[in-house]
Design a protein around this motif. Structure first.
Motif, PDB file in Angstrom:
ATOM      1  N   ASP A 137       0.796  -1.227   0.000  1.00 29.64           N
ATOM      2  CA  ASP A 137       0.000   0.000   0.000  1.00 29.64           C
ATOM      3  C   ASP A 137       0.833   1.284   0.000  1.00 29.64           C
ATOM      4  N   ARG A 138       2.146   1.165   0.218  1.00 28.16           N
ATOM      5  CA  ARG A 138       2.981   2.377   0.191  1.00 28.16           C
ATOM      6  C   ARG A 138       3.335   2.699  -1.265  1.00 28.16           C
ATOM      7  N   ILE A 139       2.717   3.743  -1.788  1.00 24.08           N
ATOM      8  CA  ILE A 139       2.904   4.153  -3.187  1.00 24.08           C
ATOM      9  C   ILE A 139       3.358   5.603  -3.180  1.00 24.08           C
ATOM     10  N   VAL A 140       4.553   5.849  -3.721  1.00 25.33           N
ATOM     11  CA  VAL A 140       5.196   7.161  -3.554  1.00 25.33           C
ATOM     12  C   VAL A 140       5.456   7.814  -4.909  1.00 25.33           C
ATOM     13  N   PRO A 141       4.905   9.010  -5.137  1.00 26.52           N
ATOM     14  CA  PRO A 141       5.222   9.740  -6.377  1.00 26.52           C
ATOM     15  C   PRO A 141       6.513  10.545  -6.217  1.00 26.52           C
ATOM     16  N   ARG A 142       7.308  10.583  -7.275  1.00 25.55           N
ATOM     17  CA  ARG A 142       8.554  11.365  -7.241  1.00 25.55           C
ATOM     18  C   ARG A 142       8.764  12.051  -8.586  1.00 25.55           C
ATOM     19  N   GLN A 143       9.204  13.305  -8.518  1.00 26.53           N
ATOM     20  CA  GLN A 143       9.611  14.030  -9.712  1.00 26.53           C
ATOM     21  C   GLN A 143      11.134  13.968  -9.822  1.00 26.53           C
ATOM     22  N   LEU A 144      11.648  13.864 -11.035  1.00 27.92           N
ATOM     23  CA  LEU A 144      13.082  13.811 -11.255  1.00 27.92           C
ATOM     24  C   LEU A 144      13.583  15.164 -11.743  1.00 27.92           C
ATOM     25  N   SER A 145      14.677  15.622 -11.127  1.00 28.67           N
ATOM     26  CA  SER A 145      15.277  16.904 -11.491  1.00 28.67           C
ATOM     27  C   SER A 145      16.783  16.736 -11.618  1.00 28.67           C
ATOM     28  N   THR A 146      17.417  17.671 -12.311  1.00 29.60           N
ATOM     29  CA  THR A 146      18.875  17.661 -12.440  1.00 29.60           C
ATOM     30  C   THR A 146      19.401  19.086 -12.353  1.00 29.60           C
ATOM     31  N   LEU A 147      20.674  19.196 -11.985  1.00 25.94           N
ATOM     32  CA  LEU A 147      21.388  20.458 -12.072  1.00 25.94           C
ATOM     33  C   LEU A 147      22.053  20.547 -13.450  1.00 25.94           C
ATOM     34  N   PRO A 148      22.412  21.747 -13.901  1.00 23.56           N
ATOM     35  CA  PRO A 148      23.073  21.879 -15.200  1.00 23.56           C
ATOM     36  C   PRO A 148      24.372  21.086 -15.253  1.00 23.56           C
ATOM     37  N   ILE A 149      24.597  20.424 -16.390  1.00 23.74           N
ATOM     38  CA  ILE A 149      25.856  19.706 -16.590  1.00 23.74           C
ATOM     39  C   ILE A 149      27.004  20.702 -16.600  1.00 23.74           C
ATOM     40  N   GLY A 150      28.072  20.352 -15.880  1.00 25.27           N
ATOM     41  CA  GLY A 150      29.234  21.229 -15.858  1.00 25.27           C
ATOM     42  C   GLY A 150      29.114  22.404 -14.906  1.00 25.27           C
ATOM     43  N   LEU A 151      28.170  22.332 -13.964  1.00 27.63           N
ATOM     44  CA  LEU A 151      28.007  23.420 -13.003  1.00 27.63           C
ATOM     45  C   LEU A 151      29.286  23.635 -12.188  1.00 27.63           C
ATOM     46  N   THR A 152      29.732  24.892 -12.107  1.00 31.12           N
ATOM     47  CA  THR A 152      30.854  25.272 -11.254  1.00 31.12           C
ATOM     48  C   THR A 152      30.467  26.528 -10.497  1.00 31.12           C
ATOM     49  N   TRP A 153      31.334  26.960  -9.611  1.00 33.64           N
ATOM     50  CA  TRP A 153      31.147  28.202  -8.860  1.00 33.64           C
ATOM     51  C   TRP A 153      32.510  28.716  -8.427  1.00 33.64           C
ATOM     52  N   PRO A 154      32.616  30.009  -8.172  1.00 37.53           N
ATOM     53  CA  PRO A 154      33.885  30.541  -7.655  1.00 37.53           C
ATOM     54  C   PRO A 154      34.173  29.948  -6.277  1.00 37.53           C
TER      55      PRO A 154
ATOM     56  N   ARG B 142      35.613  15.557 -12.930  1.00 41.17           N
ATOM     57  CA  ARG B 142      35.124  14.166 -12.830  1.00 41.17           C
ATOM     58  C   ARG B 142      33.613  14.090 -12.960  1.00 41.17           C
ATOM     59  N   THR B 143      32.902  14.920 -12.242  1.00 32.97           N
ATOM     60  CA  THR B 143      31.446  14.824 -12.229  1.00 32.97           C
ATOM     61  C   THR B 143      30.811  15.369 -13.503  1.00 32.97           C
ATOM     62  N   SER B 144      31.477  16.299 -14.172  1.00 30.04           N
ATOM     63  CA  SER B 144      30.950  16.766 -15.462  1.00 30.04           C
ATOM     64  C   SER B 144      30.942  15.625 -16.468  1.00 30.04           C
ATOM     65  N   ALA B 145      32.013  14.834 -16.482  1.00 31.24           N
ATOM     66  CA  ALA B 145      32.065  13.679 -17.379  1.00 31.24           C
ATOM     67  C   ALA B 145      30.976  12.672 -17.022  1.00 31.24           C
ATOM     68  N   ALA B 146      30.777  12.421 -15.733  1.00 28.79           N
ATOM     69  CA  ALA B 146      29.746  11.483 -15.305  1.00 28.79           C
ATOM     70  C   ALA B 146      28.353  11.995 -15.654  1.00 28.79           C
ATOM     71  N   ALA B 147      28.136  13.297 -15.514  1.00 29.42           N
ATOM     72  CA  ALA B 147      26.835  13.879 -15.840  1.00 29.42           C
ATOM     73  C   ALA B 147      26.544  13.802 -17.330  1.00 29.42           C
ATOM     74  N   ARG B 148      27.559  14.001 -18.159  1.00 29.63           N
ATOM     75  CA  ARG B 148      27.356  13.882 -19.609  1.00 29.63           C
ATOM     76  C   ARG B 148      26.991  12.451 -19.982  1.00 29.63           C
ATOM     77  N   MET B 149      27.678  11.485 -19.392  1.00 31.09           N
ATOM     78  CA  MET B 149      27.358  10.097 -19.673  1.00 31.09           C
ATOM     79  C   MET B 149      25.949   9.750 -19.181  1.00 31.09           C
ATOM     80  N   SER B 150      25.589  10.240 -18.003  1.00 27.82           N
ATOM     81  CA  SER B 150      24.260   9.976 -17.458  1.00 27.82           C
ATOM     82  C   SER B 150      23.176  10.576 -18.345  1.00 27.82           C
TER      83      SER B 150
ATOM     84  N   GLN C 147      20.152   8.738 -20.222  1.00 35.21           N
ATOM     85  CA  GLN C 147      18.805   9.236 -20.018  1.00 35.21           C
ATOM     86  C   GLN C 147      18.094   9.468 -21.351  1.00 35.21           C
ATOM     87  N   GLU C 148      18.793   9.977 -22.345  1.00 36.04           N
ATOM     88  CA  GLU C 148      18.202  10.178 -23.666  1.00 36.04           C
ATOM     89  C   GLU C 148      17.771   8.845 -24.275  1.00 36.04           C
TER      90      GLU C 148
END
Length: 369
Positions: free
Chosen positions: A264-281, A338-346, A350-351
């Protein structure tokens, strides 16, 4: 020097553990009231993240709880056509074993000194070296690490980036004690992952180490308002199952039988992502690990990147114990690449999953040429 980690997920706990191994103690603040406060979710495919567990001195313990048979895979089309079946030999190396999220979390938690994790501390804000929590309490820090997941409240201290809806909505279900309650379905799913792809939808069933099968029903190319417009009555489990079966009209009855058998436990979830290659100062006293830094499609990389983030940051801090800004820059430089490469592959995977002929496309991915 006080290191404050916000979030007791894989990244935050790996950071705390590798710091501990290197003689640096820290504090982890977690909003959940206790370690058993909620279900931790399904299995994780741990591959590159094994490097982090080696740095943590936990690789043998990890192999003891990992499920090699979880590497099994069956890929089908909605009409029941079997496209691919991969069964893992008993003596196969544990290159990509599955592990229950709860078991991995328990392994990391048990490896930390008592009191490292402060439960019931919901992050509210941080400024001038002071972190404040929702209950009015506060604590000092010299370095603040946001390991607080997709909806990180630490992230805005570094970037204005926000997760964007991926165009997918998921309904999670499970069948408890499946070998006894539904042995025929247990045999159909097998020991590992069971994927049915096509028709703008997918059904993923996964055997867990605790005897249950978790099921994810994914609806492709759907908007953020999809749950509001689709009339799935989540407050009435029986009616919700019936509506979900309607949405899979035309699929082989064996697949909709999994929905009918769900708890009886039925859970709705939305999928979201951050921009590929996100960086910050780079900032001298705050950084991010895991989904807080690089939320990507859930195709098997997120937890591995989080573990590597935690270990990588810990090793940088151990190498520069008196120079946090230098350690942060060193960590972020490696992490961004490292994570930009992983995000591109993911995103590529996904496509494929969102394509009309997703089953055939994934078959080509697993068996190129």
């Amino acid at each position: 020097m006080t290191i404050a980690i916000v979030g007791a997920g894989p990244g935050g706990l790996a950071l705390a553990r590798v710091l501990h191994v290197n003689g640096i103690e820290t504090v982890v603040y977690e909003r959940e009231p206790s370690r058993g406060a909620r279900d931790q979710g399904s299995m994780l495919d741990i591959h590159s993240g094994q490097r982090a567990l080696r740095e943590a001195g936990l690789i043998d313990e990890f192999f003891a709880i990992a499920r090699g048979e979880g590497q099994d895979m069956r890929l089908l089309e909605p009409d029941g056509t079997l496209l691919l079946q991969q069964d893992t030999p008993d003596d196969a190396p544990l290159d990509r074993p599955e592990v229950d999220r709860a078991d991995l979390r328990a392994l990391l938690l048990d490896s930390l000194p008592e009191g490292t994790v402060r439960w019931g501390h919901a992050f509210e804000s941080a400024e001038n070296g002071v972190v404040r929590f929702a209950d009015g309490k506060s604590a000092r820090y010299d370095l603040l690490v946001g390991a607080d997941g997709a909806n990180s409240r630490v992230r805005p201290m570094l970037t204005d980036a926000r997760p964007e809806h991926l165009g997918q909505n998921i309904v999670e279900l499970c069948i408890s004690d499946v070998d006894h309650t539904y042995p025929d379905l247990a045999a159909m799913v097998g020991r590992g992952n069971y994927w049915v792809l096509g028709d703008g939808k997918s059904l993923a069933a996964q055997r867990n180490g605790d005897g249950r099968v978790r099921i994810g029903l994914c609806f492709q190319n759907t908007g953020a308002d999809w749950f509001a417009t689709t009339a799935i009555p989540f407050d009435d489990p029986a009616a919700a199952r019936a509506r979900l079966i309607e949405l899979f009209d035309g699929w082989d009855p064996r697949f909709t039988a999994l929905i009918a058998a769900a708890d009886d436990r039925i859970v709705p979830r939305q999928l979201s992502t951050l921009p590929i290659g996100l960086t910050w100062p780079s900032q001298p006293d705050v950084t991010l690990v895991g989904d807080a830094a690089h939320l990507m499609p859930p195709v098997g990389e997120g937890a591995n990147m989080a573990l590597l983030d935690g270990a990588g940051l810990a090793l940088a801090l151990a190498a520069h114990p008196d120079d946090f800004p230098c350690a942060i820059k060193e960590y972020e430089r490696e992490m961004f690449e490292r994570t930009s490469a992983a995000a591109r592959m993911s995103a590529r995977i996904q496509e494929l999953l969102m394509a009309p002929d997703a089953g055939r496309r994934m078959l080509e991915f697993f068996q190129p040429g």
